[in-house]
Enzyme design. Structure first.
Site, PDB file in Angstrom:
ATOM      1  N   GLU A 169      -5.042   2.857   6.628  1.00 20.69           N
ATOM      2  CA  GLU A 169      -4.879   2.831   5.164  1.00 20.69           C
ATOM      3  C   GLU A 169      -5.542   4.092   4.594  1.00 20.69           C
ATOM      4  OE1 GLU A 169      -5.906  -0.923   3.422  1.00 20.69           O
ATOM      5  OE2 GLU A 169      -6.407  -0.028   1.495  1.00 20.69           O
ATOM      6  N   SER A 213     -11.481  -0.728   3.809  1.00 21.32           N
ATOM      7  CA  SER A 213     -10.734  -1.033   5.033  1.00 21.32           C
ATOM      8  C   SER A 213     -10.112   0.232   5.599  1.00 21.32           C
ATOM      9  CB  SER A 213      -9.609  -2.022   4.731  1.00 21.32           C
ATOM     10  OG  SER A 213     -10.172  -3.218   4.271  1.00 21.32           O
ATOM     11  N   ARG A 259       0.824  -1.223   0.000  1.00 18.05           N
ATOM     12  CA  ARG A 259       0.000   0.000   0.000  1.00 18.05           C
ATOM     13  C   ARG A 259       0.858   1.274   0.000  1.00 18.05           C
ATOM     14  NH1 ARG A 259      -2.303  -3.495  -1.653  1.00 18.05           N
ATOM     15  NH2 ARG A 259      -4.011  -4.640  -0.728  1.00 18.05           N
TER      16      ARG A 259
HETATM   17  C1  FAD Z   1     -16.052  -0.785  -0.637  1.00 17.97           C
HETATM   18  C2  FAD Z   1     -14.576  -0.514  -0.808  1.00 17.97           C
HETATM   19  C3  FAD Z   1     -13.726  -1.587  -1.026  1.00 17.97           C
HETATM   20  C4  FAD Z   1     -12.334  -1.360  -1.187  1.00 17.97           C
HETATM   21  N1  FAD Z   1     -11.510  -2.434  -1.404  1.00 17.97           N
HETATM   22  C5  FAD Z   1     -10.194  -2.224  -1.569  1.00 17.97           C
HETATM   23  C6  FAD Z   1      -9.317  -3.327  -1.804  1.00 17.97           C
HETATM   24  O1  FAD Z   1      -9.709  -4.477  -1.853  1.00 17.97           O
HETATM   25  N2  FAD Z   1      -7.991  -3.055  -1.974  1.00 17.97           N
HETATM   26  C7  FAD Z   1      -7.495  -1.774  -1.941  1.00 17.97           C
HETATM   27  O2  FAD Z   1      -6.283  -1.600  -2.126  1.00 17.97           O
HETATM   28  N3  FAD Z   1      -8.314  -0.712  -1.725  1.00 17.97           N
HETATM   29  C8  FAD Z   1      -9.637  -0.902  -1.539  1.00 17.97           C
HETATM   30  N4  FAD Z   1     -10.457   0.174  -1.317  1.00 17.97           N
HETATM   31  C9  FAD Z   1      -9.867   1.528  -1.202  1.00 17.97           C
HETATM   32  C10 FAD Z   1      -9.797   2.302  -2.532  1.00 17.97           C
HETATM   33  O3  FAD Z   1     -10.824   1.899  -3.411  1.00 17.97           O
HETATM   34  C11 FAD Z   1      -8.439   2.159  -3.223  1.00 17.97           C
HETATM   35  O4  FAD Z   1      -7.400   2.666  -2.411  1.00 17.97           O
HETATM   36  C12 FAD Z   1      -8.427   2.901  -4.571  1.00 17.97           C
HETATM   37  O5  FAD Z   1      -7.283   2.535  -5.286  1.00 17.97           O
HETATM   38  C13 FAD Z   1      -8.475   4.408  -4.429  1.00 17.97           C
HETATM   39  O6  FAD Z   1      -8.779   4.966  -5.680  1.00 17.97           O
HETATM   40  P1  FAD Z   1      -9.514   6.369  -5.797  1.00 17.97           P
HETATM   41  O7  FAD Z   1      -9.588   6.719  -7.223  1.00 17.97           O
HETATM   42  O8  FAD Z   1     -10.818   6.338  -5.068  1.00 17.97           O
HETATM   43  O9  FAD Z   1      -8.469   7.294  -5.036  1.00 17.97           O
HETATM   44  P2  FAD Z   1      -8.795   8.442  -3.979  1.00 17.97           P
HETATM   45  O10 FAD Z   1      -9.415   7.856  -2.764  1.00 17.97           O
HETATM   46  O11 FAD Z   1      -9.502   9.549  -4.639  1.00 17.97           O
HETATM   47  O12 FAD Z   1      -7.297   8.891  -3.618  1.00 17.97           O
HETATM   48  C14 FAD Z   1      -6.421   8.006  -2.935  1.00 17.97           C
HETATM   49  C15 FAD Z   1      -5.026   8.617  -2.967  1.00 17.97           C
HETATM   50  O13 FAD Z   1      -4.542   8.622  -4.306  1.00 17.97           O
HETATM   51  C16 FAD Z   1      -4.300   9.964  -4.753  1.00 17.97           C
HETATM   52  N5  FAD Z   1      -4.743  10.007  -6.148  1.00 17.97           N
HETATM   53  C17 FAD Z   1      -5.905   9.570  -6.662  1.00 17.97           C
HETATM   54  N6  FAD Z   1      -5.888   9.693  -8.002  1.00 17.97           N
HETATM   55  C18 FAD Z   1      -4.711  10.240  -8.331  1.00 17.97           C
HETATM   56  C19 FAD Z   1      -4.091  10.612  -9.553  1.00 17.97           C
HETATM   57  N7  FAD Z   1      -4.669  10.437 -10.747  1.00 17.97           N
HETATM   58  N8  FAD Z   1      -2.855  11.157  -9.508  1.00 17.97           N
HETATM   59  C20 FAD Z   1      -2.207  11.354  -8.325  1.00 17.97           C
HETATM   60  N9  FAD Z   1      -2.744  11.006  -7.143  1.00 17.97           N
HETATM   61  C21 FAD Z   1      -3.977  10.445  -7.141  1.00 17.97           C
HETATM   62  C22 FAD Z   1      -5.054  10.870  -3.803  1.00 17.97           C
HETATM   63  O14 FAD Z   1      -4.409  12.124  -3.669  1.00 17.97           O
HETATM   64  C23 FAD Z   1      -4.974  10.066  -2.509  1.00 17.97           C
HETATM   65  O15 FAD Z   1      -3.749  10.287  -1.878  1.00 17.97           O
HETATM   66  C24 FAD Z   1     -11.832  -0.032  -1.145  1.00 17.97           C
HETATM   67  C25 FAD Z   1     -12.717   1.043  -0.954  1.00 17.97           C
HETATM   68  C26 FAD Z   1     -14.077   0.806  -0.786  1.00 17.97           C
HETATM   69  C27 FAD Z   1     -15.002   1.970  -0.588  1.00 17.97           C
END
Ligand code: FAD
Length: 328
Positions: free
Chosen positions: A303, A228, A178
């Site tokens: 996380e 999580s 992560r």
């Molecule tokens: C129901 C549920 C289940 C989940 N299951 C998992 C799982 O199994 N495994 C897992 O790893 N995660 C899981 N997650 C967490 C999450 O979905 C992941 O971490 C996902 O990769 C985040 O993507 P996001 O686009 O929503 O990023 P955001 O939440 O919008 O951002 C996360 C981070 O990335 C940065 N960021 C986002 N996009 C960019 C970009 N284009 N350029 C630079 N920085 C950026 C943001 O600044 C922030 O620091 C889950 C979440 C939910 C709600």
């Protein structure tokens, strides 16, 4: 907002930088549905616009927060005093050629995983249930079943904090559990190239269906949440088990602060029962950490990331530990 900030944001919004809105409620842009408003919210269409935005905010000392689908973020009730830049559908694109996949930073991860399987490729099955963007996934080195997207990365195209387009190799990104070295650099992920070997489509499809079924059973679906909350490190997993089990065994399932609750279904999830504030979530995180520290002498680290009104993004427990319980 100061007068100078207001003038600068109006100047930026007047440029050709994508779709802009002022005082945008951030609760519309994260899966916890929490947070105040962003002074200026921008959804760019391409990397030239992103470069222009980054150069402008750097030159004018304006706080900037980059987001994807906001599925790993806790925004403050006070919102963000600056710019929130959303890399979403407008920067979504998937190109497959042989075993190489190039995806735009805003690509929806489950779609990427499904298209890879349909093309007869393997390696992204574990991502089928992750509801974020490719940019967020690369940033967090997200994945499941103890895998991370970094394993498949060939290179990542970014716009650096000072507005330059660059291609980074897998080793430049120093992926770990992560973690990627892109965190905290202020760059924007605009595309990623992945290497996916040929696989058995039928088996991969079955694996993905099973994964989705198990997620539907295990995770809360109707109440807003951020996945999580706490990290599951290998050391903790082997000695005590996953965070959900540790929290449940400690009798904290259902613990509630305001409208935030440790999910009745999965104790590593905090759900918004309706109208939860960031203060509710932070107080709950602090209480869970305090109880586990006292009972087991073990630190549960987050996380989930907290976004401050000044635009700083840190693991949420940093803020929770420093949080003034009087609500300030
Ligand atoms: C129901 C549920 C289940 C989940 N299951 C998992 C799982 O199994 N495994 C897992 O790893 N995660 C899981 N997650 C967490 C999450 O979905 C992941 O971490 C996902 O990769 C985040 O993507 P996001 O686009 O929503 O990023 P955001 O939440 O919008 O951002 C996360 C981070 O990335 C940065 N960021 C986002 N996009 C960019 C970009 N284009 N350029 C630079 N920085 C950026 C943001 O600044 C922030 O620091 C889950 C979440 C939910 C709600």
């Amino acid at each position: 907002m100061t007068e100078q900030l207001r003038i600068n944001l109006e100047k930026l919004a007047a440029k050709e930088v994508g779709t802009v809105s002022f005082a945008e409620p951030l609760s519309f842009h994260n899966s916890w549905k929490i947070g105040g408003s962003a002074d200026l919210f921008i959804e760019p269409d391409n990397s030239d616009q992103i470069a222009e935005i980054l150069r402008f905010v750097l030159a004018n000392d304006i706080p900037l927060v980059v987001i994807g689908q906001g599925t790993n973020l806790l925004f403050d009730d006070a919102g963000v005093r600056g710019v929130v830049l959303k890399i979403g559908e407008r920067m979504a694109d998937i190109q497959i050629s042989g075993g190489s996949i190039v995806a735009g930073g805003g690509t929806w991860v489950p779609q990427l995983s499904r298209m890879s399987m349909q093309a007869g490729l393997s390696g992204l099955e574990h991502c089928i249930g992750i509801p974020g963007t490719v940019g967020g996934l690369v940033m967090m080195n997200g994945g499941s079943q103890r895998k991370g997207i970094g394993e498949n990365v060939v290179n990542v195209t970014i716009v650096s904090r000072d507005g330059h387009l660059k291609k980074l190799t897998q080793s430049d990104c120093r992926f770990a559990y992560r973690y990627s070295s892109l965190q905290g650099t202020g760059c924007v992920v605009v595309a990623v190239e992945l290497n996916c070997p040929a696989g058995d489509r039928k088996n991969n499809r079955r694996e993905m269906v099973n994964d989705l079924r198990s997620r539907r059973q295990k995770f809360p679906r109707k109440q807003p949440n951020c996945g999580s909350v706490f990290l599951s490190t290998t050391e903790m997993h082997t000695t005590l088990g996953p965070p959900g089990k540790i929290i449940e065994d400690a009798g904290l399932k259902g613990l509630q602060v305001g409208q935030a609750e440790v999910s009745q279904q999965h104790s590593n999830f905090i759900v918004n029962l309706g109208g939860a504030s960031s203060a509710d979530v932070l107080t709950l995180i602090r209480q869970i950490r305090g109880e586990i520290r006292q009972m087991l002498g073990f630190e549960l680290d987050c996380e989930v990331r907290y976004v401050s009104p000044q635009g700083d993004i840190t693991p949420a427990h940093f803020k929770a530990d420093a949080f003034d319980l009087s609500g300030k």
